[in-house]
Design an enzyme around this catalytic site. Structure first.
Site, short mmCIF file in Angstrom:
data_model
loop_
_atom_site.label_atom_id
_atom_site.label_comp_id
_atom_site.label_asym_id
_atom_site.label_seq_id
_atom_site.Cartn_x
_atom_site.Cartn_y
_atom_site.Cartn_z
N GLY A 4 -5.80 -2.89 -0.74
CA GLY A 4 -4.98 -3.12 -1.94
C GLY A 4 -5.05 -4.56 -2.43
O GLY A 4 -4.39 -4.91 -3.42
N GLU A 45 -0.39 -10.55 3.51
CA GLU A 45 -0.11 -9.68 4.67
C GLU A 45 -0.36 -10.44 5.97
O GLU A 45 0.42 -10.33 6.93
CB GLU A 45 -0.99 -8.43 4.60
CG GLU A 45 -0.61 -7.52 3.44
CD GLU A 45 -1.59 -6.39 3.19
OE1 GLU A 45 -1.23 -5.49 2.44
OE2 GLU A 45 -2.71 -6.41 3.73
N GLY A 49 0.83 -1.20 0.00
CA GLY A 49 0.00 0.00 0.00
C GLY A 49 0.86 1.25 0.00
O GLY A 49 2.10 1.18 0.05
C1 5RP Z 1 -3.24 -3.48 1.29
C2 5RP Z 1 -3.45 -2.98 2.66
C3 5RP Z 1 -2.97 -1.61 2.98
O1 5RP Z 1 -2.16 -1.67 4.11
C4 5RP Z 1 -4.15 -0.72 3.25
O2 5RP Z 1 -5.04 -0.78 2.15
C5 5RP Z 1 -3.72 0.71 3.51
O3 5RP Z 1 -3.30 1.29 2.33
P1 5RP Z 1 -2.64 2.74 2.28
O4 5RP Z 1 -1.37 2.69 3.05
O5 5RP Z 1 -2.42 2.95 0.80
O6 5RP Z 1 -3.63 3.73 2.85
O7 5RP Z 1 -4.00 -3.62 3.52
O8 5RP Z 1 -3.85 -4.73 1.09
#
Ligand code: 5RP
Length: 219
Positions: free
Chosen positions: A95, A101, A27
């Site tokens: 994302g 993750e 992300g």
């Molecule tokens: C991706 C995630 C990211 O950590 C989450 O979407 C946060 O994204 P960003 O740092 O762009 O705000 O879980 O799968």
């Protein structure tokens, strides 16, 4: 450049130990962290990435990417979130990288979540809850989710690194994150739900627009 995300990412560098193997999430906030890490002069043994995109970004700043199967347990995992509550339970997966993750977070002794101040919430669920699903199970899983009281939306055209699809669930007010995580994970065809409560974060670093940060422990 988002000052709050960069501030949280840079603050996390204080927790990274020279010569260690680090888990790195996905992300835009995780990207800020990789960029800060690359510029920091910290010399890692290597990093385990939670997505192909992060793998490429790590390599672009000269950090060796390692296979989790060859590293054993990791000391530290650093990743962003879509929402975080006071217990440091999270919604992740905006994302689409939630399963990888969750694997890397689970394999790590410490999980530091880095986020901008918009991500802190009292109750999880305003952000549509991502669920990674085996493609042939999509409609069945959606019907089961409706029974649980949400409105699942197919993330059209989004195939993730595991060749799976994502259902984004609207309308959940998540008062018992651990219980809901277990319930949704038990639906056949679900790979994983984007609730990170059974393995929550250990530390939350929240960045603000003025460049300051708050550091929270669970509780
Ligand atoms: C991706 C995630 C990211 O950590 C989450 O979407 C946060 O994204 P960003 O740092 O762009 O705000 O879980 O799968």
């Amino acid at each position: 450049m988002n000052t709050a995300k960069v501030a949280a990412a840079k603050a996390a560098l204080n927790h990274v130990i020279d010569g260690s193997i680090l888990g790195v999430g996905s992300g835009s906030t995780a990207d800020c962290f990789v960029d800060a890490l690359g510029a920091s002069g910290i010399k890692l043994q290597g990093a385990v990435a939670s997505s192909v995109a992060t793998e490429m970004r790590l390599k672009s700043v000269g950090i060796e990417v390692l296979d989790l199967n060859s590293t054993g347990p990791l000391d530290l995992y650093i990743d962003g979130a879509d929402e975080a509550n006071a217990q440091l339970e999270l919604i992740k997966g905006g994302g689409g990288s939630l399963t990888r993750e969750k694997i890397v977070a689970g394999a790590s002794n410490q999980f530091i979540c880095i986020a901008d101040n918009t991500k802190r919430v009292e109750t999880l669920g305003t952000f549509p809850l991502p669920i990674e699903v085996i493609p042939m199970a999509r409609s069945f899983v959606a019907r089961e989710l409706v029974k649980l009281g949400c409105d699942p939306e197919y993330r059209e055209g989004a195939i993730n690194d595991n060749n799976n699809v994502i259902l984004d669930c609207h309308g959940f007010e998540i008062n018992e994150p651990k219980a809901l995580e277990q319930t949704i994970n038990a639906i056949p065809g679900v790979v994983t739900v984007g609730i990170f409560a059974l393995r929550s974060a250990d530390l939350l670093i929240i960045g603000h627009d003025d460049g300051s940060v708050d550091v929270d422990n669970a509780g």
